[in-house]
Write a protein that holds these residues in place. Structure first.
Motif, PDB file in Angstrom:
ATOM      1  N   PHE A  17       6.094  64.423 107.635  1.00  0.00           N
ATOM      2  CA  PHE A  17       6.631  63.392 106.822  1.00  0.00           C
ATOM      3  C   PHE A  17       5.520  62.426 106.936  1.00  0.00           C
ATOM      4  CE2 PHE A  17      11.332  64.678 108.242  1.00  0.00           C
ATOM      5  CZ  PHE A  17      11.244  65.364 106.974  1.00  0.00           C
ATOM      6  N   ILE A  18       4.838  62.223 107.930  1.00  0.00           N
ATOM      7  CA  ILE A  18       3.777  61.258 108.093  1.00  0.00           C
ATOM      8  C   ILE A  18       2.741  61.611 107.058  1.00  0.00           C
ATOM      9  CG2 ILE A  18       1.693  60.152 109.443  1.00  0.00           C
ATOM     10  CD1 ILE A  18       3.954  60.520 111.743  1.00  0.00           C
ATOM     11  N   LEU A  24       1.210  60.617  99.494  1.00  0.00           N
ATOM     12  CA  LEU A  24       2.006  59.612  98.165  1.00  0.00           C
ATOM     13  C   LEU A  24       1.192  58.575  97.980  1.00  0.00           C
ATOM     14  CD1 LEU A  24       5.613  60.754  99.033  1.00  0.00           C
ATOM     15  CD2 LEU A  24       4.138  61.451  97.129  1.00  0.00           C
ATOM     16  N   SER A  25       0.535  58.099  99.048  1.00  0.00           N
ATOM     17  CA  SER A  25      -0.215  56.749  98.684  1.00  0.00           C
ATOM     18  C   SER A  25      -1.173  56.558  97.493  1.00  0.00           C
ATOM     19  CB  SER A  25      -0.995  56.210  99.975  1.00  0.00           C
ATOM     20  OG  SER A  25      -1.880  57.131 100.327  1.00  0.00           O
ATOM     21  N   HIS A  26      -1.809  58.000  97.254  1.00  0.00           N
ATOM     22  CA  HIS A  26      -2.735  58.087  96.083  1.00  0.00           C
ATOM     23  C   HIS A  26      -2.241  59.160  95.012  1.00  0.00           C
ATOM     24  CE1 HIS A  26      -6.618  58.328  93.898  1.00  0.00           C
ATOM     25  NE2 HIS A  26      -6.785  57.205  94.568  1.00  0.00           N
ATOM     26  N   PRO A  27      -2.316  58.888  93.715  1.00  0.00           N
ATOM     27  CA  PRO A  27      -2.162  59.985  92.834  1.00  0.00           C
ATOM     28  C   PRO A  27      -2.732  61.202  92.880  1.00  0.00           C
ATOM     29  CG  PRO A  27      -2.520  57.865  91.649  1.00  0.00           C
ATOM     30  CD  PRO A  27      -2.892  57.631  92.944  1.00  0.00           C
ATOM     31  N   ARG A  28      -4.090  61.181  93.461  1.00  0.00           N
ATOM     32  CA  ARG A  28      -4.614  62.514  93.600  1.00  0.00           C
ATOM     33  C   ARG A  28      -4.187  63.268  94.586  1.00  0.00           C
ATOM     34  NH1 ARG A  28     -10.947  60.262  93.677  1.00  0.00           N
ATOM     35  NH2 ARG A  28     -11.187  59.496  91.480  1.00  0.00           N
ATOM     36  N   SER A  29      -3.594  62.986  95.734  1.00  0.00           N
ATOM     37  CA  SER A  29      -2.978  63.633  96.750  1.00  0.00           C
ATOM     38  C   SER A  29      -1.483  63.741  96.706  1.00  0.00           C
ATOM     39  CB  SER A  29      -3.631  62.931  98.093  1.00  0.00           C
ATOM     40  OG  SER A  29      -3.336  61.664  98.180  1.00  0.00           O
ATOM     41  N   ALA A  30      -0.916  63.075  95.657  1.00  0.00           N
ATOM     42  CA  ALA A  30       0.557  63.053  95.633  1.00  0.00           C
ATOM     43  C   ALA A  30       1.113  64.339  95.684  1.00  0.00           C
ATOM     44  CB  ALA A  30       1.078  62.186  94.392  1.00  0.00           C
ATOM     45  N   GLN A  31       0.505  65.333  94.907  1.00  0.00           N
ATOM     46  CA  GLN A  31       1.243  66.716  94.954  1.00  0.00           C
ATOM     47  C   GLN A  31       1.174  67.513  96.234  1.00  0.00           C
ATOM     48  OE1 GLN A  31      -0.643  69.206  92.310  1.00  0.00           O
ATOM     49  NE2 GLN A  31       1.020  70.757  92.121  1.00  0.00           N
ATOM     50  N   ARG A  32       0.120  66.930  97.088  1.00  0.00           N
ATOM     51  CA  ARG A  32       0.235  67.584  98.493  1.00  0.00           C
ATOM     52  C   ARG A  32       1.000  66.902  99.426  1.00  0.00           C
ATOM     53  NH1 ARG A  32      -5.033  66.642  99.328  1.00  0.00           N
ATOM     54  NH2 ARG A  32      -4.544  64.559 100.768  1.00  0.00           N
ATOM     55  N   PRO A 363       8.268  51.307  91.655  1.00  0.00           N
ATOM     56  CA  PRO A 363       6.957  51.297  92.043  1.00  0.00           C
ATOM     57  C   PRO A 363       6.338  52.636  91.597  1.00  0.00           C
ATOM     58  CG  PRO A 363       8.232  50.419  93.805  1.00  0.00           C
ATOM     59  CD  PRO A 363       9.410  50.977  92.780  1.00  0.00           C
ATOM     60  N   GLY A 364       5.045  52.383  90.804  1.00  0.00           N
ATOM     61  CA  GLY A 364       4.392  53.677  90.790  1.00  0.00           C
ATOM     62  C   GLY A 364       4.953  54.271  89.261  1.00  0.00           C
ATOM     63  N   HIS A 365       6.000  53.728  88.776  1.00  0.00           N
ATOM     64  CA  HIS A 365       6.348  54.604  87.577  1.00  0.00           C
ATOM     65  C   HIS A 365       5.201  54.923  86.659  1.00  0.00           C
ATOM     66  CE1 HIS A 365      10.109  54.539  84.527  1.00  0.00           C
ATOM     67  NE2 HIS A 365       9.592  55.828  84.774  1.00  0.00           N
ATOM     68  N   MET A 366       4.492  53.812  86.360  1.00  0.00           N
ATOM     69  CA  MET A 366       3.512  54.260  85.469  1.00  0.00           C
ATOM     70  C   MET A 366       2.451  54.941  85.874  1.00  0.00           C
ATOM     71  SD  MET A 366       4.305  52.382  82.639  1.00  0.00           S
ATOM     72  CE  MET A 366       6.083  52.948  83.252  1.00  0.00           C
ATOM     73  N   ASN A 367       2.111  54.886  86.996  1.00  0.00           N
ATOM     74  CA  ASN A 367       1.201  55.821  87.444  1.00  0.00           C
ATOM     75  C   ASN A 367       1.474  57.365  87.492  1.00  0.00           C
ATOM     76  OD1 ASN A 367       1.086  53.092  89.298  1.00  0.00           O
ATOM     77  ND2 ASN A 367      -0.966  54.142  89.479  1.00  0.00           N
ATOM     78  N   VAL A 368       2.863  57.522  87.754  1.00  0.00           N
ATOM     79  CA  VAL A 368       3.417  58.906  87.574  1.00  0.00           C
ATOM     80  C   VAL A 368       3.292  59.167  86.145  1.00  0.00           C
ATOM     81  CG1 VAL A 368       5.553  60.326  87.995  1.00  0.00           C
ATOM     82  CG2 VAL A 368       4.801  58.630  89.766  1.00  0.00           C
ATOM     83  N   LEU A 369       3.749  58.300  85.072  1.00  0.00           N
ATOM     84  CA  LEU A 369       3.804  58.650  83.964  1.00  0.00           C
ATOM     85  C   LEU A 369       2.341  59.186  83.506  1.00  0.00           C
ATOM     86  CD1 LEU A 369       5.946  58.439  81.599  1.00  0.00           C
ATOM     87  CD2 LEU A 369       4.875  56.426  80.879  1.00  0.00           C
TER      88      LEU A 369
END
Length: 474
Positions: A17-18, A24-32, A363-369
């Motif tokens: 979880f940590i 999830l703090s960065h789009p590049r590593s969000a999938q991981r 929060p982060g809606h546009m980043n995900v888009l």
């Protein structure tokens, strides 16, 4: 199951979880990060299932019931995730928060009803520490549940019930009523703490449900992203409180992580909107937001343009900054936008994207888009990193955004959004704004940007307009 093994597995799940929050703090590593989160939850569920199944004779329930609950809950969650649209994601998040709060309340009632079933007390009398934990979990869970239901309705914006409409509900003595309810709720909680009597526990829960509604109804639709984040924190603290009563370290750790992250995010978003964090907690956030456009701005002339005109302006620019907003998400135009940006880049035009912290509905809606369209993250800039560049930008292309580019936040001290940090799109040499109509944004405010001489208004669905621009650039 050996308790040492249970502790070890819970520890591994907590580490997952940590790592999920870190990813999830960065789009590049969000999938991981998502993969870590799913692995941690799967491990926690399997461990808890094995632990409870071993105690099934004590609980008076077979493991088949537990397995059935996991299958039904997992199936409903999978179905909801598969069917939900990107634009409806904030509503799904609010709905999930309500379920977490309700789960905390149900567990609290189950523990009070049958302490022996949860291996807490064989006499029926709970220790004072457990009573305190249960009443806190029940109160916070109730507020989270009812508040999240109201937030869901406001985000959906399609229900006729007055309580579920986007506009804030303000009335005289609102805060005094909330304070009286809160003090009465605490009073019943103290009575339960001293007597473990059912009546004060039930009355405390009812008042907490009512307080959750009253805290959220004065919130305007534009402020819902912060409220969803705040409710996220509430749900975590409710889960952690119940975890102490159940002596479940996994629930304590997971709840604390969610509670802390949601609270920190709410605080950061309040700073991004120049709002008081205390007002969020007290239910006064956004209560001064109007529900309609200012009448003096109605029928003012605007400079309209076609998609071909906009394409011509873009083609003759050296630098373009794109400001994505909720309208882009509604039209699902992110893939068409990437094609447009690629066309401009192939002609040697510098293309960048400007992201406001609260653009969209969460929060982060546009980043995900943008990530969904595989737009290079090197081209995506946060508000603080891009604002100074607008004055040297040839064209600012605003797609479906309104409140986050409203100059009134800087120029009008009487505006409800005065002081809120915005993207300085109005400082660009030319501004192209795509909207379906001149309707006000989610905050209900007219936008001075639309009436500037340098602004070109291109009306229509974002996807159709962008596709027309791409065609004109060929």
């Amino acid at each position: 199951m050996n308790m040492n093994l249970v502790t070890l597995l819970y520890l591994l799940a907590s580490v997952c979880f940590i790592q999920a929050l870190k990813g999830l703090s960065h789009p590049r590593s969000a999938q991981r990060g998502n993969l870590f989160g799913m692995a941690g939850m799967a491990l926690a569920l399997v461990t808890t299932y094995a632990l409870i199944a071993k105690q099934a004779p004590v609980l008076g329930a077979g493991s088949a019931w537990l397995l059935g609950a996991l299958i039904v809950g997992g199936g409903l969650g999978t179905l909801a995730a598969a069917r939900i649209e990107m634009t409806k994601m904030p509503e799904l998040v609010a709905a999930m928060h309500s379920l977490i709060g309700l789960a905390a309340v149900c567990i609290a009632y189950a523990v009070v009803a049958e302490p022996a079933a949860f291996l807490i007390s064989t006499t029926g009398l709970l220790p004072y520490s457990n009573r305190a934990e249960l009443l806190i979990g029940a109160c916070v869970g109730s507020i989270t549940c009812s508040g999240s239901v109201i937030a869901f309705g406001k985000l959906a914006g399609k229900y006729r019930c007055r309580l579920l409409q986007k506009s804030p509900i303000i009335y005289a003595g609102q805060h005094r009523l909330n304070l009286m309810l809160a003090l009465t709720m605490i009073g019943f909680g103290v009575l339960f703490l001293l007597s473990q009597n059912w009546l004060p526990f039930i009355l405390m829960t009812v008042l907490a449900f009512a307080l959750g509604v009253l805290l959220i109804i004065p919130i305007g639709g534009a402020d819902m992203p912060v409220i969803v984040s705040m409710l996220n924190g509430y749900s975590g603290w409710a889960a952690a409180g119940i975890g102490f009563s159940l002596n479940n370290p996994m629930l304590i750790i997971a709840g604390a992580l969610v509670g802390a992250s949601g609270t920190i995010l709410s605080y950061l978003m309040c700073r991004a909107m120049n709002r008081s964090f205390l007002n969020v907690l007290l239910g006064g956030f956004g209560q001064n937001a109007p529900s309609a456009t200012h009448p003096e701005h109605i029928n003012r002339p605007v400079r309209t343009a076609s998609a071909d005109d906009a394409a011509f302006a873009l083609a003759n620019a050296e630098s373009v900054v794109i400001v994505p907003g909720y309208g882009l998400a509604v039209a699902r135009a992110q893939h068409a936008l990437k094609e447009l940006a690629s066309k401009l880049a192939s002609q040697g035009i510098q293309v960048r994207y400007a992201i406001h912290p609260v653009a969209g509905r969460m929060p982060g809606h546009m980043n995900v888009l943008l990530a969904e369209a595989e737009i290079p993250y090197e081209q995506v800039f946060e508000m603080d990193d891009i604002n100074l560049a607008f004055s040297q930008t040839d064209v600012a292309l605003v797609l479906g955004a309104n409140d986050i580019v409203n100059p009134a936040a800087r120029n009008d001290p009487l505006s409800p959004i005065s002081g809120m940090p915005i993207l300085d799109a109005h400082r660009a040499r030319t501004v192209i704004v795509n909207k379906r109509s001149m309707a006000a944004g989610y905050a209900g405010l007219d936008n001075e940007l639309f009436y500037m001489h340098k602004t070109m208004m291109v009306f229509g669905d974002a996807k159709q307009v962008i596709e027309a621009m791409v065609k004109a650039l060929d």
